[in-house]
Design a protein around this motif. Structure first.
Motif: not given
Length: 223
Positions: A145-147, A167-170, A152-153
């Motif tokens: 999950a961390s990877e 997208f980040q606000l959502s 994703i980031d």
């Protein structure tokens, strides 16, 4: 070959050269003996007889486990394919009925277990994708999950600036579309369009990695 005595169905035949004694287990009929013998000798008509005799019953049996008719049919077909593929190993004096039902049952149970793992894999991806807490994960799943979160980031950074911000606000702040629209002074429709574009780009960019994650989880479940 003519049957001599109905009461001795499992025993006596009359041939041109005289009597022929055939000793079979009580659970193997003469008809089944010849069907299996024919399949063993690559007789496609014999195989079709076996298929017609058991196919519908096996599909109904499988569907009791899966409650999914198409998947049940696929499993039954897989069992019949296996029989034909390994026909040289068949013994005409052994009934195929117990084997057929046991094979279908085992494949159904394997499918159910596999589906649980697949569902778990997608749940991990979904939780990370939504940036939700993942306390329920095992140590290995937390590593994956961390990877995935890092991937994703990184993918978000490659989005156009306006698209990335929306997208980040959502995702990160959990704002609703209407709240994002009000905050940025844009229409809700624009927010929907930008989120849709962001998701499309992210899915395309992460496609190969998501497959790796699923395979990794499936593999760990089998260890």
């Amino acid at each position: 070959m003519k049957l001599l005595n109905f009461k001795q169905l499992h025993r006596i035949y009359l041939t041109n050269s005289g009597f022929f004694l055939l000793y079979l287990p009580q659970n193997v009929t003469v008809l089944e003996y010849h069907i299996i013998k024919g399949i063993k000798n690559s007789d496609e008509q014999a195989f079709e007889l076996l298929f017609r005799k058991y196919y519908q019953r096996l599909c109904g049996f499988a569907n009791k486990f899966l409650n999914d008719i198409p998947e049940s049919e696929e499993i039954v077909q897989e069992v019949f394919f296996s029989i034909w593929k390994n026909r040289e190993k068949l013994s005409p004096k052994e009934s195929l009925k117990p084997y057929l039902f046991k094979s279908v049952q085992n494949l159904c149970l394997n499918f159910i277990q596999h589906q649980k793992v697949v569902d778990r894999s997608y749940r991990i991806i979904e939780i990370v994708y939504e940036n939700s807490p993942h306390k329920e994960f095992s140590a290995y799943e937390k590593l994956l999950a961390s990877e995935l979160e890092q991937k994703i980031d990184d993918a978000i950074k490659n989005l156009p600036s306006g698209c990335a911000e929306i997208f980040q606000l959502s995702r990160n702040e959990g704002l609703k579309y209407s709240e994002i629209a009000e905050k940025l002074n844009i229409s809700v429709k624009t927010v929907e369009t930008q989120i849709s574009r962001a998701l499309k780009k992210l899915r395309a960019e992460l496609k190969d990695y998501l497959i790796v994650v699923i395979i990794a989880i499936l593999t760990s479940a089998c260890l």
